[in-house]
Design a protein around this motif. Sequence first.
Motif, mmCIF file in Angstrom:
data_model
loop_
_atom_site.group_PDB
_atom_site.id
_atom_site.type_symbol
_atom_site.label_atom_id
_atom_site.label_comp_id
_atom_site.label_asym_id
_atom_site.label_seq_id
_atom_site.Cartn_x
_atom_site.Cartn_y
_atom_site.Cartn_z
ATOM 1 N N ARG A 85 0.839 -1.206 0.000
ATOM 2 C CA ARG A 85 0.000 0.000 0.000
ATOM 3 C C ARG A 85 0.872 1.254 0.000
ATOM 4 O O ARG A 85 0.637 2.196 -0.757
ATOM 5 N N ARG A 86 1.924 1.260 0.816
ATOM 6 C CA ARG A 86 2.822 2.412 0.871
ATOM 7 C C ARG A 86 3.545 2.601 -0.464
ATOM 8 O O ARG A 86 3.772 3.714 -0.909
ATOM 9 N N LYS A 91 4.700 5.526 -5.363
ATOM 10 C CA LYS A 91 4.802 5.569 -6.826
ATOM 11 C C LYS A 91 4.002 6.757 -7.369
ATOM 12 O O LYS A 91 4.417 7.428 -8.303
ATOM 13 N N LYS A 92 2.845 7.003 -6.762
ATOM 14 C CA LYS A 92 2.000 8.124 -7.177
ATOM 15 C C LYS A 92 2.720 9.439 -6.932
ATOM 16 O O LYS A 92 2.788 10.306 -7.802
ATOM 17 N N LEU A 93 3.268 9.537 -5.730
ATOM 18 C CA LEU A 93 3.990 10.745 -5.313
ATOM 19 C C LEU A 93 5.193 10.982 -6.226
ATOM 20 O O LEU A 93 5.397 12.081 -6.742
ATOM 21 N N LEU A 94 5.968 9.945 -6.441
ATOM 22 C CA LEU A 94 7.165 10.080 -7.273
ATOM 23 C C LEU A 94 6.788 10.329 -8.734
ATOM 24 O O LEU A 94 7.544 10.952 -9.471
ATOM 25 N N GLY A 95 5.613 9.832 -9.116
ATOM 26 C CA GLY A 95 5.128 10.054 -10.471
ATOM 27 C C GLY A 95 4.978 11.532 -10.784
ATOM 28 O O GLY A 95 5.208 11.979 -11.905
ATOM 29 N N VAL A 103 11.835 3.472 -8.179
ATOM 30 C CA VAL A 103 11.562 2.662 -6.993
ATOM 31 C C VAL A 103 10.828 1.399 -7.412
ATOM 32 O O VAL A 103 9.966 1.435 -8.291
ATOM 33 N N ARG A 104 11.196 0.296 -6.781
ATOM 34 C CA ARG A 104 10.560 -0.977 -7.123
ATOM 35 C C ARG A 104 10.376 -1.808 -5.851
ATOM 36 O O ARG A 104 11.196 -1.730 -4.922
#
Length: 142
Positions: A85-86, A91-95, A103-104
Amino acid sequence: MSGGEFEPRIVVFACNWCSYAGIDLAGTSRIKYPHNVRIVKVMCSGRVHPEMVLKALEEGADGVLITGCHPGDCHYISGNYKAMRRYLLLKKLLGELGLSDRVRLEWVSASEGERWARVSSDFVEHIRKLGPLRLKEVMEGE
Ligand code: FES
């Protein structure tokens, strides 16, 4: 780097019970994996707060790999679901910054030394293709 090929700096968060043991197994089995990785042992992937990932990128990592036990195998029952979930949030934030590819999240069990070698090699090559991060420049809009 000395004018040669870019060597990514990768920070890996590895849970103590599965992934760290899998990495250790790769080492003791002499399975080759990239030297670019810096392993940070955490008790559970669910302990990896997004701030820790951002800090690693800010401090010079070109990519961050979060590893944990396979779903259903977390020693704290649901830590890896929390990590998932985090991760999606991160991923959204970094997007927003065009950095979600840096990040993976991967599952690596204690018996998967070979898998660890594949996962880490693949991520290093992926980041190598993206090139150096230079997060400070991204943040300052340069
Ligand atoms: S202990 Fe490995 S992910 Fe929770």
